[in-house]
Design a protein around this motif. Sequence first.
Motif, PDB file in Angstrom:
ATOM      1  N   ASP A   1       0.797  -1.150  -0.128  1.00 16.98           N
ATOM      2  CA  ASP A   1      -0.030   0.068  -0.013  1.00 16.98           C
ATOM      3  C   ASP A   1       0.856   1.078   0.014  1.00 16.98           C
ATOM      4  O   ASP A   1       0.525   2.369  -0.498  1.00 16.98           O
ATOM      5  CB  ASP A   1      -0.929  -0.106   1.260  1.00 16.98           C
ATOM      6  CG  ASP A   1      -2.200  -0.983   1.006  1.00 16.98           C
ATOM      7  OD1 ASP A   1      -2.329  -1.668   0.095  1.00 16.98           O
ATOM      8  OD2 ASP A   1      -2.374  -1.547   2.134  1.00 16.98           O
ATOM      9  N   THR A   2       2.002   0.978   0.600  1.00 16.88           N
ATOM     10  CA  THR A   2       2.734   2.423   0.631  1.00 16.88           C
ATOM     11  C   THR A   2       4.252   1.920   0.001  1.00 16.88           C
ATOM     12  O   THR A   2       4.725   0.640  -0.280  1.00 16.88           O
ATOM     13  CB  THR A   2       3.311   2.629   2.188  1.00 16.88           C
ATOM     14  OG1 THR A   2       3.705   1.525   2.666  1.00 16.88           O
ATOM     15  CG2 THR A   2       2.025   3.162   2.775  1.00 16.88           C
TER      16      THR A   2
ATOM     17  N   GLU B   1       6.932   2.199   1.530  1.00 14.75           N
ATOM     18  CA  GLU B   1       7.809   1.587   2.672  1.00 14.75           C
ATOM     19  C   GLU B   1       7.396  -0.008   2.580  1.00 14.75           C
ATOM     20  O   GLU B   1       8.340  -0.781   2.689  1.00 14.75           O
ATOM     21  CB  GLU B   1       7.730   1.954   3.789  1.00 14.75           C
ATOM     22  CG  GLU B   1       8.637   2.066   4.828  1.00 14.75           C
ATOM     23  CD  GLU B   1      10.130   2.150   4.644  1.00 14.75           C
ATOM     24  OE1 GLU B   1      10.454   3.069   3.294  1.00 14.75           O
ATOM     25  OE2 GLU B   1      11.000   1.300   4.845  1.00 14.75           O
ATOM     26  N   GLN B   2       5.956  -0.205   2.450  1.00 14.06           N
ATOM     27  CA  GLN B   2       5.618  -1.732   2.248  1.00 14.06           C
ATOM     28  C   GLN B   2       6.435  -2.394   1.310  1.00 14.06           C
ATOM     29  O   GLN B   2       6.884  -3.671   1.272  1.00 14.06           O
ATOM     30  CB  GLN B   2       4.211  -1.745   2.270  1.00 14.06           C
ATOM     31  CG  GLN B   2       3.484  -1.762   3.599  1.00 14.06           C
ATOM     32  CD  GLN B   2       2.081  -1.816   3.528  1.00 14.06           C
ATOM     33  OE1 GLN B   2       1.636  -2.126   2.666  1.00 14.06           O
ATOM     34  NE2 GLN B   2       1.350  -1.439   4.534  1.00 14.06           N
TER      35      GLN B   2
ATOM     36  N   ILE C   1       7.551   7.686  -6.096  1.00 14.76           N
ATOM     37  CA  ILE C   1       7.674   6.492  -4.988  1.00 14.76           C
ATOM     38  C   ILE C   1       8.360   5.271  -5.862  1.00 14.76           C
ATOM     39  O   ILE C   1       9.412   4.775  -5.017  1.00 14.76           O
ATOM     40  CB  ILE C   1       6.240   6.075  -4.628  1.00 14.76           C
ATOM     41  CG1 ILE C   1       5.729   7.133  -3.760  1.00 14.76           C
ATOM     42  CG2 ILE C   1       6.301   4.628  -3.590  1.00 14.76           C
ATOM     43  CD1 ILE C   1       4.347   6.820  -3.148  1.00 14.76           C
TER      44      ILE C   1
END
Length: 335
Positions: A153-154, A156-157, A210
């Motif tokens: 979802d992010t 970082e994940q 991202i």
Amino acid sequence: MKKILYSLILISALGLQTKVDARPYDTAKVEQILAQAHALYKDDKNGANADYIPALAEVDSELFAIALVTTDGKIFTQGDIDTRFSIQSISKVFTLALAMEQKGAEAIRDKIGVNATGLPFNSVAAIELNEARSVNPLVNAGAMATVSLINGDTGEQKWQAISAWYAQFATAKLGVLEDIYRSESGSNGHNLAIAELLKSYGRFYGDVDINLDIYTRQCSVGVTTKDLALMASVLANGGTHPISGAHLMSADNVQRVLAVMTTAGLYETSGEWAYTVGLPAKSGVGGGIIAIMPGKFAIAAFSPRLDGAGNSVRAQKAIDYIADKAKANIFAHLD
Ligand code: GLU
């Protein structure tokens, strides 16, 4: 007769046992072949470090290491084996492996593409000329699009998933080389342009900034040559790690990753590599190359000076030498 005997010794030396010759391979012989490859090419000064990422130009050009991991878990090393360098494009293979495990081989073909470009790894022209746009997961466009496919979802994940995945292949946690990451992040305009272009064609599957950052981080992961050989050994062993025993990929997916490596692993000289060496391989502009003999072994070699296409000169020669001595070529007639 002498020639046949010699071949049998070499074949057994690298674990290429045939039905006729089922002896365990000769450890000393493998060590000797690696030492010979190192000695033969350690003074080759051809090529130059990559410098379009400023920090890569600073790496000691004389570094040279070779590692070989057999599918029964033996590890052989030679040269500057403890030196860590950036994995660069070799990371693309393992993120492709993760995306394929998560999304399936068809999604990779449909959403990224699996054809060779015939053009440099960061070519914008290739995107314009090919309907698949991203073309394949081993050039920058396809590799960044592949990162955008990874679950999470992010950012970082996603990054945690990728770094945990790499760690399973290397059997060790791998860190990011911060100087390389900073240098590459600061000179990333070309990759940003590629990602934006893909996005405009509907061939990028998430936020550009991202996913570009994750791509840059994955290229800056620090590995030793032994780490790389351990990572590659999973691909030589049908998806199961020869050391840890972890089952990481399906054999079908390994087969497809090896196919893409064969057509696109050494940039625009992939055809010549297949023609002369005949092993699926992937190189990175940090100077590393991995090569796979399915069912038998994986080799990794590292030395920073690159040829015009971006492939390490010494690493190519060392792998070619070892493959030749081992009679390892996926296109060879098996008798
Ligand atoms: N991080 C490098 C880039 O995106 C990888 C290039 C490579 O190793 O081929 O330009």
